[in-house]
Design a protein around this motif. Structure first.
Motif, PDB file in Angstrom:
ATOM      1  N   GLU A 163       0.789  -1.226   0.000  1.00 53.21           N
ATOM      2  CA  GLU A 163       0.000   0.000   0.000  1.00 53.21           C
ATOM      3  C   GLU A 163       0.825   1.282   0.000  1.00 53.21           C
ATOM      4  O   GLU A 163       0.272   2.364  -0.200  1.00 53.21           O
ATOM      5  CB  GLU A 163      -0.940   0.004   1.211  1.00 53.21           C
ATOM      6  N   ILE A 164       2.144   1.178   0.204  1.00 53.93           N
ATOM      7  CA  ILE A 164       2.980   2.388   0.225  1.00 53.93           C
ATOM      8  C   ILE A 164       4.105   2.295  -0.806  1.00 53.93           C
ATOM      9  O   ILE A 164       4.180   3.111  -1.725  1.00 53.93           O
ATOM     10  CB  ILE A 164       3.557   2.629   1.633  1.00 53.93           C
ATOM     11  N   VAL A 165       4.953   1.301  -0.660  1.00 56.05           N
ATOM     12  CA  VAL A 165       6.127   1.211  -1.535  1.00 56.05           C
ATOM     13  C   VAL A 165       5.724   0.969  -2.987  1.00 56.05           C
ATOM     14  O   VAL A 165       6.223   1.635  -3.904  1.00 56.05           O
ATOM     15  CB  VAL A 165       7.077   0.102  -1.047  1.00 56.05           C
ATOM     16  N   THR A 166       4.820   0.023  -3.222  1.00 54.75           N
ATOM     17  CA  THR A 166       4.445  -0.323  -4.588  1.00 54.75           C
ATOM     18  C   THR A 166       3.783   0.829  -5.342  1.00 54.75           C
ATOM     19  O   THR A 166       4.204   1.163  -6.456  1.00 54.75           O
ATOM     20  CB  THR A 166       3.535  -1.566  -4.600  1.00 54.75           C
ATOM     21  N   PRO A 167       2.734   1.474  -4.802  1.00 56.78           N
ATOM     22  CA  PRO A 167       2.133   2.587  -5.559  1.00 56.78           C
ATOM     23  C   PRO A 167       3.076   3.774  -5.745  1.00 56.78           C
ATOM     24  O   PRO A 167       3.099   4.395  -6.811  1.00 56.78           O
ATOM     25  CB  PRO A 167       0.906   2.968  -4.731  1.00 56.78           C
ATOM     26  N   ALA A 168       3.883   4.091  -4.714  1.00 53.39           N
ATOM     27  CA  ALA A 168       4.822   5.216  -4.849  1.00 53.39           C
ATOM     28  C   ALA A 168       5.881   4.899  -5.893  1.00 53.39           C
ATOM     29  O   ALA A 168       6.229   5.756  -6.724  1.00 53.39           O
ATOM     30  CB  ALA A 168       5.483   5.508  -3.505  1.00 53.39           C
ATOM     31  N   GLY A 169       6.394   3.677  -5.880  1.00 52.47           N
ATOM     32  CA  GLY A 169       7.388   3.280  -6.876  1.00 52.47           C
ATOM     33  C   GLY A 169       6.826   3.304  -8.284  1.00 52.47           C
ATOM     34  O   GLY A 169       7.521   3.674  -9.240  1.00 52.47           O
ATOM     35  N   ALA A 170       5.555   2.906  -8.427  1.00 54.17           N
ATOM     36  CA  ALA A 170       4.919   2.918  -9.749  1.00 54.17           C
ATOM     37  C   ALA A 170       4.821   4.338 -10.297  1.00 54.17           C
ATOM     38  O   ALA A 170       5.046   4.579 -11.491  1.00 54.17           O
ATOM     39  CB  ALA A 170       3.534   2.288  -9.659  1.00 54.17           C
ATOM     40  N   VAL A 171       4.507   5.295  -9.438  1.00 45.15           N
ATOM     41  CA  VAL A 171       4.423   6.705  -9.849  1.00 45.15           C
ATOM     42  C   VAL A 171       5.789   7.206 -10.317  1.00 45.15           C
ATOM     43  O   VAL A 171       5.916   7.852 -11.365  1.00 45.15           O
ATOM     44  CB  VAL A 171       3.903   7.576  -8.682  1.00 45.15           C
ATOM     45  N   ILE A 172       6.818   6.898  -9.542  1.00 43.39           N
ATOM     46  CA  ILE A 172       8.164   7.369  -9.867  1.00 43.39           C
ATOM     47  C   ILE A 172       8.656   6.756 -11.177  1.00 43.39           C
ATOM     48  O   ILE A 172       9.249   7.449 -12.023  1.00 43.39           O
ATOM     49  CB  ILE A 172       9.129   7.049  -8.712  1.00 43.39           C
ATOM     50  N   ASN A 173       8.417   5.483 -11.377  1.00 47.18           N
ATOM     51  CA  ASN A 173       8.887   4.832 -12.598  1.00 47.18           C
ATOM     52  C   ASN A 173       8.069   5.233 -13.818  1.00 47.18           C
ATOM     53  O   ASN A 173       8.567   5.210 -14.942  1.00 47.18           O
ATOM     54  CB  ASN A 173       8.877   3.310 -12.412  1.00 47.18           C
ATOM     55  N   TYR A 174       6.825   5.611 -13.606  1.00 51.88           N
ATOM     56  CA  TYR A 174       6.023   6.143 -14.712  1.00 51.88           C
ATOM     57  C   TYR A 174       6.585   7.488 -15.154  1.00 51.88           C
ATOM     58  O   TYR A 174       6.680   7.787 -16.359  1.00 51.88           O
ATOM     59  CB  TYR A 174       4.571   6.286 -14.266  1.00 51.88           C
ATOM     60  N   ALA A 175       6.969   8.306 -14.181  1.00 54.92           N
ATOM     61  CA  ALA A 175       7.586   9.595 -14.507  1.00 54.92           C
ATOM     62  C   ALA A 175       8.918   9.388 -15.223  1.00 54.92           C
ATOM     63  O   ALA A 175       9.278  10.160 -16.121  1.00 54.92           O
ATOM     64  CB  ALA A 175       7.792  10.406 -13.231  1.00 54.92           C
ATOM     65  N   HIS A 176       9.658   8.360 -14.846  1.00 53.26           N
ATOM     66  CA  HIS A 176      10.919   8.041 -15.522  1.00 53.26           C
ATOM     67  C   HIS A 176      10.678   7.768 -17.002  1.00 53.26           C
ATOM     68  O   HIS A 176      11.424   8.224 -17.872  1.00 53.26           O
ATOM     69  CB  HIS A 176      11.564   6.830 -14.863  1.00 53.26           C
ATOM     70  N   GLU A 177       9.617   7.031 -17.288  1.00 53.61           N
ATOM     71  CA  GLU A 177       9.324   6.664 -18.674  1.00 53.61           C
ATOM     72  C   GLU A 177       8.928   7.861 -19.520  1.00 53.61           C
ATOM     73  O   GLU A 177       9.300   7.953 -20.696  1.00 53.61           O
ATOM     74  CB  GLU A 177       8.207   5.616 -18.690  1.00 53.61           C
ATOM     75  N   PHE A 178       8.194   8.802 -18.933  1.00 50.43           N
ATOM     76  CA  PHE A 178       7.661   9.907 -19.724  1.00 50.43           C
ATOM     77  C   PHE A 178       8.423  11.224 -19.543  1.00 50.43           C
ATOM     78  O   PHE A 178       8.345  12.107 -20.387  1.00 50.43           O
ATOM     79  CB  PHE A 178       6.182  10.125 -19.390  1.00 50.43           C
ATOM     80  N   LYS A 179       9.150  11.363 -18.432  1.00 53.37           N
ATOM     81  CA  LYS A 179       9.854  12.617 -18.174  1.00 53.37           C
ATOM     82  C   LYS A 179      11.366  12.449 -18.066  1.00 53.37           C
ATOM     83  O   LYS A 179      12.090  13.433 -17.954  1.00 53.37           O
ATOM     84  CB  LYS A 179       9.336  13.257 -16.879  1.00 53.37           C
ATOM     85  N   GLY A 180      11.847  11.208 -18.088  1.00 57.04           N
ATOM     86  CA  GLY A 180      13.287  10.980 -18.013  1.00 57.04           C
ATOM     87  C   GLY A 180      13.871  11.162 -16.631  1.00 57.04           C
ATOM     88  O   GLY A 180      15.089  11.291 -16.485  1.00 57.04           O
ATOM     89  N   THR A 181      13.034  11.194 -15.597  1.00 58.60           N
ATOM     90  CA  THR A 181      13.532  11.309 -14.231  1.00 58.60           C
ATOM     91  C   THR A 181      14.130   9.968 -13.790  1.00 58.60           C
ATOM     92  O   THR A 181      13.944   8.951 -14.452  1.00 58.60           O
ATOM     93  CB  THR A 181      12.389  11.715 -13.285  1.00 58.60           C
ATOM     94  N   PRO A 182      14.852   9.942 -12.671  1.00 62.40           N
ATOM     95  CA  PRO A 182      15.529   8.705 -12.270  1.00 62.40           C
ATOM     96  C   PRO A 182      14.564   7.542 -12.019  1.00 62.40           C
ATOM     97  O   PRO A 182      13.465   7.724 -11.499  1.00 62.40           O
ATOM     98  CB  PRO A 182      16.258   9.096 -10.981  1.00 62.40           C
ATOM     99  N   LEU A 183      15.001   6.358 -12.402  1.00 66.12           N
ATOM    100  CA  LEU A 183      14.260   5.124 -12.120  1.00 66.12           C
ATOM    101  C   LEU A 183      14.536   4.713 -10.681  1.00 66.12           C
ATOM    102  O   LEU A 183      15.603   4.985 -10.143  1.00 66.12           O
ATOM    103  CB  LEU A 183      14.728   4.025 -13.078  1.00 66.12           C
ATOM    104  N   ILE A 184      13.572   4.051 -10.046  1.00 66.26           N
ATOM    105  CA  ILE A 184      13.787   3.608  -8.669  1.00 66.26           C
ATOM    106  C   ILE A 184      13.560   2.106  -8.551  1.00 66.26           C
ATOM    107  O   ILE A 184      12.641   1.557  -9.159  1.00 66.26           O
ATOM    108  CB  ILE A 184      12.865   4.373  -7.687  1.00 66.26           C
TER     109      ILE A 184
END
Length: 368
Positions: A122-143
Motif C-alpha cells: 500500500e505504500i512502496v508499490t504505488p509510490a514506486g509505480a508513480v516514480i517509474n512512470y515519470a521516468h518513462e515519460f519525463k526521463g527522471t531517475p528510475l527507482i
C-alpha cells in the motif's frame, strides 16, 4: 510577456511565457488550464511558474516533484486513495531525492500497526509505480526498492504482537464433500468449480449465463492478475451442475443497483463470506475462504496428492511461472513423525540385509 489568463468558452486558457528575474525561461504558452473559474486558472499559473523556475535552476531531473508525478500518473480509484496518504509526507520532494530506503521508512510512520507486507503493497508499490512512470515519460531517475526482508517482517510482527503470514490450509476432497452436504446448490457448485479449475473468486462470481458453452464444456473467465480473458474446460459433471443453476440478478450493496444475471448469484467477490461461515459451522468443518478452498486446494490436490508434475498443474491453473505455485500453493501433508519413521525403517532394513549377508557367507563357507 508573463503568463496571462483569458477565457475561451467556459474554460480559462493561458498565454505568454514564464519569466525568471525578468527574463523569459520558456517558450510561448497557449494552452488550457482546464479551470472553469479565475481562481483555479491563477493556481495553475502559480504551480506551472514554480515548476519551470525549479527546472531552470536545478534541472528537470530535480524539478519534478512527487506531487507532479502523481498528477500525470493514470491511477485507479483504489491506487489514488493510497497515494493521498503518501502525498502528505513526500509530495513536495523532488523525484530525484526519493530513495528506496525513504519509501520503506514511510511504512512505520504512516501505518505503524500494519504488517511489512501491507507497507509494501500500500505504500512502496504505488509510490514506486508513480516514480517509474515519470521516468518513462519525463526521463527522471528510475527507482528500485529492495523488499522488506524476513528480519524486518518478524520485528514488525513482534512489535504489533500479530503474525502477518498465517499458513493457509488447502481444501481436501473430504472438506469439499462435507461443505457441499450442507450447502445450497449455488454455493456447492461455486466451491466445486473453484476446486476443479483454480478460478479466483472474482472470476467465478462474474460468470454470466452467456459465458457457459455446454456443447464444448467450456467457461469464459474474465481477465485478472495479468492474465487475459479466456476459455477453460470443465468436466461434463461440472458443466451439468452449472447449467442446472437458475441465474440470479444480485444487487450492488453500496449503490443498490441491480446487476446483470450471474450464474452463482453473487455480485461481489466478498458476498459469499457470511454464507460460507454458516455452511462450515453446520458441517462441523473449519472455515476456509475461497482462495484456500480453490487455488490452494486445486494445486495441492494435483501435485501433492495425485502426483501430477508441477509444470502441467501450473498450466492447468493458469500460472505463467511453475515456481510460483510450488512456493505458495503446494502444501506438504506428511507429518514429521512419519518422516522420521521412514528413516528408522530404512535403518532396520539395512541391518536385516547385513545379517542376511552374514548368514549367507557362513553357509557358503560350510559348504566349501
Amino acid at each position: 510577456m508573463p503568463l496571462e489568463i483569458y477565457k475561451r468558452g467556459s474554460v480559462y486558457w493561458v498565454k505568454g511565457r514564464v519569466e525568471y528575474n525578468g527574463r523569459p525561461i520558456t517558450g510561448p504558452y497557449r494552452k488550457s488550464t482546464r479551470a472553469t473559474n479565475e481562481a483555479g486558472a491563477r493556481d495553475w499559473i502559480r504551480e506551472e511558474t514554480e515548476f519551470q523556475i525549479r527546472k531552470h535552476v536545478v534541472g528537470e531531473e530535480h524539478a519534478l516533484r512527487f506531487v507532479d508525478a502523481v498528477e500525470i500518473y493514470p491511477a485507479s480509484p483504489t491506487t489514488a486513495k493510497k497515494l493521498l496518504l503518501i502525498l502528505d509526507e513526500i509530495g513536495d520532494l523532488p523525484i530525484g531525492a526519493i530513495t528506496g530506503a525513504l519509501l520503506k521508512s514511510l511504512g512505520p510512520k504512516l501505518k505503524p500497526q500494519a504488517s511489512s507486507d501491507t507497507w509494501w503493497r500500500e505504500i512502496v508499490t504505488p509510490a514506486g509505480a508513480v516514480i517509474n512512470y515519470a521516468h518513462e515519460f519525463k526521463g527522471t531517475p528510475l527507482i528500485r526498492v529492495k523488499p522488506y526482508d524476513k528480519f524486518e517482517r518478524i520485528a514488525q510482527d513482534q512489535r504489533r504482537q500479530k503474525s502477518s503470514r498465517i499458513e493457509r490450509v488447502p481444501a481436501t476432497r473430504e472438506w469439499i464433500e462435507a461443505f457441499c452436504t450442507e450447502a445450497d446448490p449455488y454455493n456447492a457448485a461455486l466451491v466445486r468449480f473453484m476446486f476443479e479449475t483454480a478460478a479466483r473468486i472474482d472470476q467465478a462470481v462474474s460468470i454470466e449465463p452467456e459465458h457457459l458453452y455446454p456443447e464444448t464444456c467450456q467457461v469464459l473467465l474474465k481477465a485478472q492478475k495479468g492474465h487475459e480473458e479466456g476459455l477453460i474446460t470443465v468436466s461434463p459433471e461440472m458443466m451439468a451442475e452449472l447449467v442446472a443453476l437458475k441465474p440470479k440478478r444480485p444487487k450492488n450493496r453500496k449503490t443498490g443497483k441491480i446487476l446483470s444475471l450471474r450464474v452463482f448469484g453473487y455480485g461481489s467477490p466478498t458476498g459469499y463470506n457470511n454464507r460460507w461461515k454458516t455452511i462450515c459451522k453446520c458441517a462441523w468443518i473449519p472455515y476456509l475462504s475461497a482462495h484456500p478452498a480453490g487455488r490452494h486446494g486445486f494445486y495441492t490436490e494435483l501435485v501433492v496428492r495425485q502426483g501430477v508434475d508441477p509444470v502441467t498443474a501450473a498450466k492447468a491453473g493458469r500460472w505463467s511461472d511453475p515456481n510460483l505455485p510450488m512456493r505458495i500453493y503446494a502444501h506438504a501433508e506428511t507429518d514429521e513423525p512419519e518422516i522420521r519413521a521412514r528413516f528408522r525403517t530404512k535403518n532396520v532394513q539395512a541391518e536385516r540385509a547385513k545379517q542376511f549377508n552374514k548368514l549367507k557367507s557362513k553357509k557358503e563357507n560350510e559348504n566349501e
